[in-house]
Design a protein around this motif. Structure first.
Motif, mmCIF file in Angstrom:
data_model
loop_
_atom_site.group_PDB
_atom_site.id
_atom_site.type_symbol
_atom_site.label_atom_id
_atom_site.label_comp_id
_atom_site.label_asym_id
_atom_site.label_seq_id
_atom_site.Cartn_x
_atom_site.Cartn_y
_atom_site.Cartn_z
ATOM 1 N N SER A 1 0.822 -1.214 0.000
ATOM 2 C CA SER A 1 0.000 0.000 0.000
ATOM 3 C C SER A 1 0.853 1.259 0.000
ATOM 4 N N LYS B 1 0.809 3.974 -2.958
ATOM 5 C CA LYS B 1 0.520 5.391 -2.752
ATOM 6 C C LYS B 1 1.595 6.272 -3.362
ATOM 7 N N ARG C 1 -9.601 1.139 -0.508
ATOM 8 C CA ARG C 1 -8.816 2.091 -1.296
ATOM 9 C C ARG C 1 -8.788 1.707 -2.772
ATOM 10 N N TYR D 1 -13.774 10.483 -4.468
ATOM 11 C CA TYR D 1 -12.736 10.304 -3.458
ATOM 12 C C TYR D 1 -13.196 10.958 -2.148
#
Length: 651
Positions: free
Chosen positions: A359, A363, A557, A619
């Motif tokens: 993750s 990102k 996500r 988002y």
């Protein structure tokens, strides 16, 4: 003598298509040499030099030069970028072409000499002096320079060329006067010197390579017992690949020999309509790098494994099997105790740390892919609303621009239309790359389908290449102002005077070039739709199948990012639909065609507005920032999540 002086459009299209394919394949081979050639040691830099020479030669011939021969006469002209945009002479471009083709063959010869040096150094009895090899390299480079110099010196002035043409070919000389630029080579001692050097270079390279290959194979056979199997295989693979690459070099100079025969023994088919020997010879020359790239990939096992997704799992499994065989008893006890006492906790912890690391990496990389699309939207919107400001004159396939670039910098409508097509296509390709980037991230979460990393950069390059080819198609569909007015006066005699009153405009004539642009538009729309649909289906299937192995935060996500990309993709018809509407007004004209085109352009400019709204609303972080929601709840949730995590690790 029957010679066609018109530009062979099919040959020009072949240059673009073959050049794009060879450039992509050469980039693939360069990538394989740089990052997947662990067994090639320093020899890979020589192979890299050969691939760079192939790329330079292909780009020069298929993009910058684009030669159009006029055989059986020793003449021709160029239609490439260097000729039309930079006004380079045909003779200068032919000199560069000779230098690059000769350099390509000499670099391959240097690769043979470098491999010969490595194999000869394996036998201690006859180590040769090191100064011989740099001297041989210098001779090869000097021969290339001499060959290019010989064709450079064979130039005659334009007056001398026209005088000989009028003397030898009085019925064709006026057609040469009509050409913007051409080159005719008179048969003199300088041109004969060039032909002699070409023959000498061919014989030199063939004899030298044959002797080197015979000595290398003899040495490998004689000293095979003193080498390890790995070293012997490495040298044999490299030698086999070089031989195969040398065997396809006739694709480069054999067509030149055919062209020479058409000059010495002229026939009716030497340069006539579609049975053009010289044109087909040029077609064959451009395919050399394609076959060379295929040979390099197929002759190196490392490249084959990378290209066909064959990993070295079998080798690592064999090593593990040997270790397990030697320590069978202790390993069985350890494995048994491990799975009895620690299996669940260790698996959960390992899954957590892998997801946490993935993750963080996701990102750090996704910010670039997420920012690329808004940047393309900004540039495209600024271009169409401020710099371009197109005004369509439909149902006639014409229009003019009223923006800053047109009024203050005198940019033509055709150039602005080319820029508009480039930016609009780049906007869609950037969104496609965002989908591919998210597809890669989600596929890497599932162990069932972990693919090679090279696949995605290659797809990115293909998307960018398609954007360039698509833009090139609209650029090539432009015609001169005189041709536009001629067609307008024939088809629309009552409207032609109004076009003359305009300061600047552009009318697109319906021909095979404009048809190619429409075909590429349809193909691009279908390609993007199919690619995105397949990616979305695979991503949703992977998330559903591996949701139990992911943390709730990671799963949410990925779903949010995927949902946002889908919504952004659903807004792209706002950009594409007006174009199809305008195309329908051209095909089916009506009284309201011009008004329809104006409203279509208005709708097209609203794409970025809807795209920004979609990004903000899909988002949660953006929604909270826009509507002034505080992050207190998120901070408390994160702190409790961290406490629970470290409490779980300590148990």
């Amino acid at each position: 003598m029957n010679i066609d002086f018109e530009v062979p459009i099919h040959l020009i299209y072949h240059y673009y298509i073959s050049g794009s394919i060879s450039f992509s394949l050469n980039l693939l081979v360069v990538y394989l040499i740089l990052w997947h050639s662990t067994r090639l040691d320093s020899f890979k830099f020589y192979l890299l030099a050969f691939q760079i020479s192939c790329i330079s030669s292909d780009l020069n011939m298929t993009l910058f030069m684009q030669p159009v021969p006029l055989f059986p006469m020793r003449s021709g002209y160029c239609y490439g970028i260097s000729s039309r945009v930079f006004s380079w002479s045909t003779h200068a471009m032919f000199t560069v072409f000779t230098f690059l083709v000769s350099g390509q063959i000499e670099v391959l010869t240097i690769c043979f000499i470098r491999k010969y040096k490595a194999i000869m150094n394996l036998k201690n009895m006859s180590k040769s002096s090191s100064w011989k090899y740099p001297l041989t390299y210098l001779i090869c480079i000097s021969f290339t320079c001499s060959l290019a110099l010989s064709v450079l010196l064979s130039y005659d002035s334009h007056d001398v060329q026209m005088r000989e043409l009028e003397l030898l070919f009085p019925e064709i000389a006026p057609k040469f006067h009509a050409l913007r630029e051409f080159q005719y080579y008179t048969m003199n001692w300088r041109l004969i010197t060039f032909f002699a050097l070409v023959g000498l270079g061919t014989v030199k390279a063939t004899v030298l390579v044959t002797i080197l290959v015979a000595r290398m194979y003899r040495t490998l056979k004689e000293y095979s017992s003193r080498m390890s199997r790995k070293t012997l295989d490495r040298h044999k693979i490299a030698l086999r690949s070089l031989i195969m690459q040398f065997m396809i070099t006739p694709i480069t100079f054999f067509p030149a020999c055919i062209c020479l025969l058409t000059i010495l023994i002229p026939t009716y088919y030497s340069q006539h309509q579609y049975s053009v020997i010289s044109w087909y010879a040029c077609v064959v020359i451009t395919t050399h790098s394609i076959f060379n790239s295929i040979v390099v990939v197929l002759t190196y096992p490392e490249f084959r494994r990378t290209l066909f997704f064959c990993k070295n799992k079998s080798r690592s499994i064999n090593k593990i099997a040997m270790v397990l065989k030697n320590n069978r008893g202790s390993v069985q006890i350890i494995v048994k105790r491990h799975f009895e006492l620690k299996s669940n906790k260790l698996c959960q912890r390992q899954s957590f740390f892998v997801q946490l690391q993935a993750s963080q990496l996701e990102k750090s990389k996704s910010c670039f892919s997420r920012s690329a699309l808004p940047i393309t939207c900004i540039i495209s919107d600024l271009n169409i609303t401020i710099f371009m400001q197109p005004v369509g004159l439909f149902p006639i396939c014409a229009g003019y621009c009223y923006g800053i670039f047109s009024r203050y910098f005198s940019w033509s409508s055709h150039v602005l239309m080319t820029l508009f097509v480039f930016l609009l296509s780049a906007q869609i390709e950037a969104l496609t790359i965002c989908f591919l980037r998210k597809h890669k991230a989600i596929m890497n979460l599932g162990n069932m389908s972990r693919t090679s990393d090279w696949k995605y950069p290659l797809t990115y390059v293909l998307c960018i290449s398609y954007n360039c080819v698509y833009t090139l198609s609209i650029y090539l569909s432009g015609d001169s102002h005189e041709e536009q007015m001629k067609v307008l006066e024939e088809l629309y005699p009552e409207t032609a005077p109004k076009f003359r009153a305009l300061r600047e405009f552009h009318y697109y004539i319906r021909n095979e070039r404009l048809l190619s642009f429409f075909v590429l538009t349809t193909f691009g729309a279908a390609k993007t739709t199919i690619l995105v649909s397949i990616s979305v289906i695979r991503m949703y299937r992977t998330l559903q199948k591996h949701s139990s192995r992911m943390s709730r935060k990671t799963l949410a996500r990925h779903k949010l990012a995927l949902r946002s990309l889908i919504m952004q993709f659903l807004t792209t018809p706002i950009s594409i639909f007006p174009g199809f509407t305008i195309m329908l007004t051209v095909i089916f004209p009506s009284h309201y065609s011009q008004q329809i085109s104006w409203y279509s352009l208005m709708i097209g400019t609203t794409h970025s507005i809807f795209n920004c709204i979609v990004v903000i609303f899909t988002y949660p972080e953006f929604r909270k920032a826009v509507f002034f929601w505080k992050n207190d709840i998120r901070k408390s949730v994160n702190s409790s999540f961290i406490c629970e995590t470290f409490g779980f690790i300590n148990t």
